[in-house]
Scaffold this motif. Structure first.
Motif, PDB file in Angstrom:
ATOM      1  N   MET A   1       0.934  -1.076   0.028  1.00 25.01           N
ATOM      2  CA  MET A   1       0.148  -0.094   0.142  1.00 25.01           C
ATOM      3  C   MET A   1       0.861   1.377  -0.049  1.00 25.01           C
ATOM      4  O   MET A   1       0.492   2.367  -0.789  1.00 25.01           O
ATOM      5  CB  MET A   1      -0.977  -0.060   1.262  1.00 25.01           C
ATOM      6  N   PHE A   2       2.004   1.339   0.962  1.00 25.85           N
ATOM      7  CA  PHE A   2       2.775   2.371   0.819  1.00 25.85           C
ATOM      8  C   PHE A   2       3.550   2.794  -0.395  1.00 25.85           C
ATOM      9  O   PHE A   2       3.742   3.593  -1.024  1.00 25.85           O
ATOM     10  CB  PHE A   2       3.756   2.179   1.957  1.00 25.85           C
ATOM     11  N   ALA A   3       3.933   1.548  -1.040  1.00 23.15           N
ATOM     12  CA  ALA A   3       4.598   1.480  -2.519  1.00 23.15           C
ATOM     13  C   ALA A   3       3.680   1.980  -3.570  1.00 23.15           C
ATOM     14  O   ALA A   3       4.166   2.848  -4.382  1.00 23.15           O
ATOM     15  CB  ALA A   3       5.057   0.256  -2.776  1.00 23.15           C
ATOM     16  N   ALA A   4       2.260   1.683  -3.473  1.00 23.95           N
ATOM     17  CA  ALA A   4       1.663   2.346  -4.350  1.00 23.95           C
ATOM     18  C   ALA A   4       1.360   3.881  -4.094  1.00 23.95           C
ATOM     19  O   ALA A   4       1.390   4.508  -5.049  1.00 23.95           O
ATOM     20  CB  ALA A   4       0.028   1.634  -4.367  1.00 23.95           C
ATOM     21  N   PHE A   5       1.319   4.270  -2.852  1.00 25.68           N
ATOM     22  CA  PHE A   5       1.144   5.716  -2.534  1.00 25.68           C
ATOM     23  C   PHE A   5       2.409   6.500  -2.955  1.00 25.68           C
ATOM     24  O   PHE A   5       2.307   7.461  -3.612  1.00 25.68           O
ATOM     25  CB  PHE A   5       0.702   5.652  -0.954  1.00 25.68           C
ATOM     26  N   LEU A   6       3.608   5.872  -2.613  1.00 25.81           N
ATOM     27  CA  LEU A   6       4.562   6.458  -3.202  1.00 25.81           C
ATOM     28  C   LEU A   6       4.784   6.348  -4.741  1.00 25.81           C
ATOM     29  O   LEU A   6       5.253   7.463  -5.204  1.00 25.81           O
ATOM     30  CB  LEU A   6       5.874   5.529  -2.691  1.00 25.81           C
TER      31      LEU A   6
END
Length: 87
Positions: A1-6
């Protein structure tokens, strides 16, 4: 999820431009502070050099006056000393 946001943030050109502008502004602020510090140090060094030269000149004048006073009578020495005394 963090990777998608980043990835979404990095992919957004507007957000990246704002981020780059903020980082650039901070860099200019830091560079300006360093430049001001260097200018202040230079100014202090010039003032210290001028003060040292003034002290040297005063010492030379005092030495010359002492040499001239060495052969004077007390009255003559007192007369010369009144010229040097602060009023």
């Amino acid at each position: 999820m963090f990777a998608a946001f980043l990835a979404a943030l990095i992919g957004n050109k507007t957000i990246m431009a704002i981020f780059a502008a903020v980082i650039g502004g901070f860099g200019l602020y830091v560079a300006g502070g360093i430049n001001r510090a260097k200018n202040d140090a230079t100014k202090r060094a010039v003032e210290q050099l001028a003060a040292a030269q003034d002290r040297l000149e005063m010492d030379r004048e005092a030495t010359a006056a002492e040499r001239a006073a060495a052969g004077m009578t007390d009255a003559e020495a007192r007369e010369v000393a009144t010229k040097w005394a602060k009023r």
